[in-house]
Design a protein around this motif. Structure first.
Motif, PDB file in Angstrom:
ATOM      1  N   MET A 275     -52.760  33.195 -16.607  1.00 41.22           N
ATOM      2  CA  MET A 275     -51.453  32.967 -17.376  1.00 41.22           C
ATOM      3  C   MET A 275     -51.501  32.202 -18.909  1.00 41.22           C
ATOM      4  SD  MET A 275     -49.110  31.751 -13.956  1.00 41.22           S
ATOM      5  CE  MET A 275     -50.102  30.641 -13.209  1.00 41.22           C
ATOM      6  N   PHE A 286     -45.250  35.814 -22.043  1.00 44.22           N
ATOM      7  CA  PHE A 286     -45.328  35.835 -20.423  1.00 44.22           C
ATOM      8  C   PHE A 286     -44.407  34.902 -19.943  1.00 44.22           C
ATOM      9  CE2 PHE A 286     -47.147  33.228 -17.125  1.00 44.22           C
ATOM     10  CZ  PHE A 286     -47.009  33.807 -16.019  1.00 44.22           C
ATOM     11  N   TYR A 290     -41.338  35.970 -17.240  1.00 47.35           N
ATOM     12  CA  TYR A 290     -41.167  35.226 -15.879  1.00 47.35           C
ATOM     13  C   TYR A 290     -39.757  34.364 -15.807  1.00 47.35           C
ATOM     14  CZ  TYR A 290     -42.975  32.451 -11.805  1.00 47.35           C
ATOM     15  OH  TYR A 290     -43.126  32.113 -10.538  1.00 47.35           O
ATOM     16  N   PRO A 339     -49.403  37.802 -14.880  1.00 46.49           N
ATOM     17  CA  PRO A 339     -49.009  38.404 -16.299  1.00 46.49           C
ATOM     18  C   PRO A 339     -49.019  39.953 -16.360  1.00 46.49           C
ATOM     19  CG  PRO A 339     -50.485  36.543 -16.585  1.00 46.49           C
ATOM     20  CD  PRO A 339     -50.366  36.764 -15.087  1.00 46.49           C
ATOM     21  N   ILE A 342     -45.485  41.074 -14.999  1.00 41.84           N
ATOM     22  CA  ILE A 342     -44.596  40.765 -15.956  1.00 41.84           C
ATOM     23  C   ILE A 342     -44.783  41.502 -16.975  1.00 41.84           C
ATOM     24  CG2 ILE A 342     -43.724  39.185 -17.513  1.00 41.84           C
ATOM     25  CD1 ILE A 342     -43.150  38.565 -14.348  1.00 41.84           C
ATOM     26  N   ALA A 343     -45.970  41.816 -17.764  1.00 44.24           N
ATOM     27  CA  ALA A 343     -46.249  42.604 -18.531  1.00 44.24           C
ATOM     28  C   ALA A 343     -45.673  44.296 -18.330  1.00 44.24           C
ATOM     29  CB  ALA A 343     -47.683  42.662 -18.979  1.00 44.24           C
TER      30      ALA A 343
END
Length: 467
Positions: A275, A286, A290, A339, A342-343
């Motif tokens: 993270m 990130f 989130y 991550p 999320i990405a």
């Protein structure tokens, strides 16, 4: 009446707040020191006996005369550190607000304490502190950085090395954090708290506080995470007596595609480094993704009760299949990091970033977690999945099965999956508590809809006062 009495000290402190902080921007800590010295001086002149040592100790000795400069804070909010000598020298950073000068009162203000969640800070309450402080006859409202977060450290300097995965987990056990909260209340000079409010992880913490110490907390508000009792719902207990937590993990991993719960991921060795990433803009992006995906802005949030919530004894496979329908920020692909999740969503939807108006706040979160890392915060989750420290077992057994006996409320965003991620918890809270869902808001309800949250908090305070 000696000028060192509680009521007189409160009036003097308000005078200093008005004269020094508002006009000359002195720190709250210096105000405390001036107030203590002024009390001693006046009482000496009047030949009134005064416990000067106690006054200095309570107002100066446990306070570091340093403040933290944070953007977008109303001038009524001040920052200071309080060292808890009975908690291994824990140096707690707090944000606090007192009533404004137009809200005069001859009696001391009651204390309201606000506990943040993950990945949050005391700063997460910046939109709530002042309006709640100005409610009714006025309140002293305090939001601390919890152990492992932000500017709260185990050093007096306010700086320390990052928490490591190998560090002892016992300091982060829920009941140890409860002891931190109770010690902070005493250090602030109070013997009771008018209202304890917890958001996300702070909601579970607030629940443990009021169950363990009902004499200290007059009321409680749970936000965005239902409180399932001491030790948490059986679904996530991992003790020597119960293997349900590992059974759920095994069942999720056996699904197609295989999945894992975010709490399991947060407990891994790699989560902190994942993270933090490269820090800087990568960390900012990130966190923005989130925050956005768990907010009311994301189209992917359509919360509803899970089918197993209506079963008295759902099977492990039924629970796993239900949990797999949650968004991926809760139940993740087995082989992806947070991550990564999320990405991947950001690549599909460029809107997934810091909500408009929160870009500056995003910089604060990225800077703070970039400086401290996430491990201190993640250790709270790890401790919940590990057997409790031996010295806590008797206390946990004594608290097991106790109900929340003080007036309680639940507030969340209507678009927050956190309300339903533990099957059955909402039904119990609807039966027992003042229950409010705020339309349009997601998980970060006190930041997404602060006016509505303040209105509900003030309403609940009035309801409690009328009891």
């Amino acid at each position: 009446m000696p000028i060192g009495s509680e009521s007189a000290r409160w009036r003097l402190r308000k005078m200093y707040v008005q004269a020094f902080r508002v006009e000359y921007e002195y720190s709250s800590d210096l105000i405390e020191a001036h107030t203590a010295i002024f009390i001693i001086t006046i009482n000496t002149y009047l030949s009134v006996p005064v416990p000067w040592a106690e006054i200095l100790k309570s107002n100066v000795m446990n306070t570091t005369l340093t403040s933290v400069e944070l953007p977008d804070l109303p001038p009524q909010i001040t920052s200071r550190y309080i060292t808890l000598s009975d908690r291994d020298g824990l140096n707690v950073h707090i944000l606090e607000a007192f009533p404004d000068t137009s809200n005069q009162s001859s009696t001391p203000c009651h204390l309201i304490l606000l506990l943040h969640g993950f990945p949050e800070l005391a700063y997460s309450w910046r939109k709530v502190l002042v309006p709640v402080a100005n409610a009714h006859q006025g309140y002293h409202v305090v939001a601390p950085d919890l152990r492992g977060y932000g500017r709260t450290t185990l050093t007096r300097s306010g700086s320390a090395s990052q928490v490591q995965y190998e560090d002892a987990l016992s300091s982060y056990h829920m009941l140890n954090i409860v002891d931190d909260v109770c010690s902070l209340v005493r250090a602030l000079g109070y013997s009771s708290v008018a209202m304890l409010v917890g958001h996300d992880f702070g909601s579970r913490l607030a629940g443990h506080c009021v169950v363990a110490h009902p004499e200290l907390f007059a009321s409680v508000v749970f936000m965005s995470a239902p409180f399932g009792g001491v030790g948490g719902p059986p679904l996530y207990q991992a003790t020597k007596e119960s293997s349900m937590g590992s059974d759920i993990a095994t069942a999720l991993a056996a699904l197609q595609p295989p999945r894992k719960h975010y709490r399991t991921y947060f407990s891994t060795l790699s989560a902190n480094a994942d993270m933090i990433g490269q820090g800087g803009k990568a960390l900012y992006d990130f966190l923005g993704g989130y925050i956005y995906m768990k907010s009311g802005n994301w189209d992917g949030n359509d919360p509803h009760p899970l089918p197993s919530a209506f079963s008295s004894s759902p099977s492990i496979s039924e629970l796993a299949m239900d949990l797999a329908t949650l968004p991926e920020y809760y139940v993740m692909p087995l082989h992806e990091s947070m991550p990564d999740v999320i990405a991947r969503h950001v690549r599909m939807d460029a809107r997934i970033t810091w909500p408009r108006g929160d870009e500056v706040a995003g910089g604060v979160y990225a800077a703070e977690f970039g400086r401290t890392g996430f491990q201190g915060a993640l250790n709270h989750y790890r401790s919940g999945l590990e057997p409790p420290p031996p010295e806590r077992i008797a206390q946990l057994r004594a608290l097991a099965g106790r109900r929340v006996e003080v007036p309680a409320a639940f507030i969340s965003g209507a678009k927050d999956w956190g309300v339903y991620q533990t099957p059955g918890a909402v039904r119990k809270m609807r039966e027992d508590e003042d229950f409010v869902l705020i339309e349009g808001a997601g998980h970060w309800v006190q930041q997404e809809a602060p006016e509505m949250v303040v209105r509900e908090l003030v309403r609940f305070l009035g309801k409690v006062k009328a009891l």
